[in-house]
Enzyme design. Sequence first.
Site, short mmCIF file in Angstrom:
data_model
loop_
_atom_site.label_atom_id
_atom_site.label_comp_id
_atom_site.label_asym_id
_atom_site.label_seq_id
_atom_site.Cartn_x
_atom_site.Cartn_y
_atom_site.Cartn_z
CG ASP A 64 3.88 10.16 5.58
OD1 ASP A 64 4.03 10.20 6.81
OD2 ASP A 64 3.22 11.01 4.95
CG ASP A 93 9.74 9.32 2.54
OD1 ASP A 93 9.29 10.46 2.37
OD2 ASP A 93 9.03 8.29 2.51
CG ASP A 146 8.23 4.53 1.50
OD1 ASP A 146 8.65 5.64 1.86
OD2 ASP A 146 7.06 4.34 1.14
#
Length: 230
Positions: free
Chosen positions: A15, A13, A182
């Site tokens: 961001d 990922d 995250d």
Amino acid sequence: MTTPENKSVLLFDLDGTLVDSAPDLAAAINEMLVTLGLKVFPQDKIRSWVGNGARTLVERALHHSLKDNVAANDKYSEEEVNSAVAIFLKYYQRNLCVESVLYTGVKTTLLALKKQGYRLAIITNKPAEFIEPIVTGFGLSGIFELQLGGDSLKERKPHPLPLLYASTALNVSVNECIMIGDSKNDILAAKAANMQSIGLTYGYNYGEKISVYQPDWCLETFEELLPLFT
């Protein structure tokens, strides 16, 4: 701790995983709100809205502006949302890497993993047009073999399509890939694709612990990836 076996492709990922982009996203959201004559919000508040792509971020900002503006309509029309998204994207495009930073150890860890022979890719819900400028801005050019944005395909995370597409595009099996992120979107997408995953505890997950979504591994820092794959 057990270690991932037979992995050749690491899907990241962006961001909240590689880059703390919340400061620049928040600034662009507030510029948009000012342009629309609406109340601005603290960065920490906007940070909690990040993770499902640009349109959802804008919709969350508008929703919260409604709650704080008794004179506002009950709901924004699709046309109003589209206009707000365009304003937000204009501001954000000009300020992608102003206050955003790489999380500690990201660049050295990525380079070390690539040197070990792992193939690296980005799968983000951020619009694809922003990926390369950010990658270039942080000196990560040439590290990633594939970069998919939230608008690259007809579905985005938590749908499994981007992960399955990456597996096919890189000519490897799902079992040879692992999703690293995250957010619950990363973990749910991996589970739907029958792919193993690693959850990082430091990013954006709407105030929830990433462990709630039961990734196969849970790490507190990006640098912990290196011993896991060495």
